[in-house]
Scaffold this motif. Structure first.
Motif, PDB file in Angstrom:
ATOM      1  N   ALA A 264     -45.961 -35.407  61.441  1.00 12.26           N
ATOM      2  CA  ALA A 264     -45.515 -34.224  60.709  1.00 12.26           C
ATOM      3  C   ALA A 264     -46.528 -33.097  60.856  1.00 12.26           C
ATOM      4  O   ALA A 264     -47.716 -33.324  60.997  1.00 12.26           O
ATOM      5  N   GLN A 301     -40.128 -27.771  62.313  1.00 15.06           N
ATOM      6  CA  GLN A 301     -40.849 -27.976  61.061  1.00 15.06           C
ATOM      7  C   GLN A 301     -41.425 -26.645  60.561  1.00 15.06           C
ATOM      8  O   GLN A 301     -42.629 -26.405  60.594  1.00 15.06           O
ATOM      9  N   ASN A 331     -38.062 -30.018  57.099  1.00 19.77           N
ATOM     10  CA  ASN A 331     -37.871 -31.021  58.155  1.00 19.77           C
ATOM     11  C   ASN A 331     -39.106 -31.888  58.391  1.00 19.77           C
ATOM     12  O   ASN A 331     -39.480 -32.168  59.534  1.00 19.77           O
ATOM     13  N   ALA A 333     -42.269 -31.239  57.619  1.00 28.92           N
ATOM     14  CA  ALA A 333     -43.571 -30.569  57.687  1.00 28.92           C
ATOM     15  C   ALA A 333     -44.387 -30.924  56.447  1.00 28.92           C
ATOM     16  O   ALA A 333     -43.821 -31.157  55.370  1.00 28.92           O
TER      17      ALA A 333
END
Length: 358
Positions: A264, A301, A331, A333
């Motif tokens: 992420a 993200q 999304n 992040a």
């Protein structure tokens, strides 16, 4: 005997004159704040910490007049944690800055550990000056190229001419057998004809190692402020590219992943926008900023940070501040709200602090 005494007297006079032309200044800053962080995986955190709005430090700087418009200069700056007494920057003695150089009519050349031109431009355009919960670096420079400081660096700063200014910096990688591995380059050009101040800065870093080949990372920032006297407007636009593993490199476009990364908040292709405002009135100052990261990779993200702050000047050297910031991650992040020296633990934070300079 008389000639000897005269010679000694002349030497003493020259020595005293040399010392009289040399100045050394001790300076510093102590910053402490109550910090409340929320939204982290382990839950909320309440703490007393140092270096929130600005890193606590003590420094030594000097200047010697060499004659003919030329002078020698140096700066040594140590960072520390006032809440624990621990050394900052990983325990380095002078981790904030350490350099020596020469300055004259053609500009200034310095050698050592120094701020990158791109980071200084980020601080210039950020209403929070890269500090407190509103720190723009929370999401603005998230690709890793635009680090705040460069080691083993030669920097040239041109004199300001008709409003124009500029800097060039080169950091040696110092890896045996390669002149490019770990190398960094940076630059800035600015123009300030009056209330308008415009700057463009870039930072390039070759992230190759002895065993892993990485694409070059690039950060380019377009920044401007306009001072209306009653308020100052801040605008910034940053383009970030790389770095990433060669195994994931898209052969048709060396700055795009062939496949999406799994971690992420790892983007190597983004465009970031900053809009901010500073409103001073008497001893009071209101600050606010909005930053959006547009992740152009397939993971998409994106992240948006909103920050608001208030600062009250008790004197020219001491102020109180309160800052709140919130990051909306998309999304998967996972950008966090940190401060001048910490990354933070969650997506929101409140700071209540005091800062004193000496």
């Amino acid at each position: 005997m008389k000639k000897t005494l005269c010679a000694l007297g002349l030497l003493a006079g020259m020595t005293n004159g040399a010392f009289a032309q040399t100045s050394v200044t001790i300076y510093g800053l102590i910053d402490e704040a109550f910090v409340f962080e929320g939204g982290g995986a382990a839950g909320s955190v309440t703490k007393l910490t140092s270096g929130v709005a600005a890193g606590s430090r003590i420094g030594f700087k000097g200047n010697e007049d060499l004659g003919g418009g030329l002078s020698a200069l140096f700066l040594l700056e140590n960072g520390f944690q006032a809440d624990t007494g621990a050394a900052g920057q990983g325990g380095l003695l002078f981790g904030r800055q350490a350099y020596v150089g020469l300055s004259g009519g053609m500009g200034t050349i310095t050698l050592g550990r120094q701020y990158t031109p791109q980071y200084l431009t980020t601080s210039f355009v950020d209403p929070f000056n890269n500090g407190s919960a509103g720190d723009s670096v929370n999401i603005l420079q998230a690709t890793g190229a635009g680090a705040s400081r460069m080691d083993n660096t030669v920097k040239y700063a041109m004199p300001v001419v008709n409003g124009f200014s500029g800097e060039l910096a080169y950091g040696f990688g110092e890896v045996a057998g390669s002149t490019t591995t770990g190398r960094q380059l940076g630059g800035m050009i600015g123009y300030a004809p009056g209330p308008l101040d415009v700057r463009v800065a870039t930072h390039v870093r070759n992230n190759d190692t002895a065993t892993t080949k990485m694409a070059t990372a690039r950060n380019t920032l377009f920044a401007a402020t306009y001072n209306f006297n009653i308020l100052k407007l801040h605008l910034g636009y940053e383009i970030n590219k790389g770095p990433f593993s060669a195994a994931l490199r898209n052969t048709s476009n060396p700055y795009n992943y062939a496949v999406a990364p799994t971690a992420a908040s790892v983007t190597t292709d983004s465009a970031d926008v900053l809009v901010g405002v500073t409103v001073p009135f008497g001893p009071h100052t209101l600050l606010a900023s909005y930053i959006h990261k547009n992740d152009k990779m397939s993971a998409n993200q994106d992240a948006t940070q909103t920050a608001i702050g208030y600062r009250y000047a008790l004197s020219k050297r001491t102020d109180l501040y309160a800052v709140y910031a919130y990051i909306h991650n998309k999304n998967g992040a996972s950008y966090t709200v940190g401060s001048a020296i910490e990354t933070g633990s969650g997506n929101r934070a409140l700071n209540l602090g005091i800062r004193h300079t000496f």
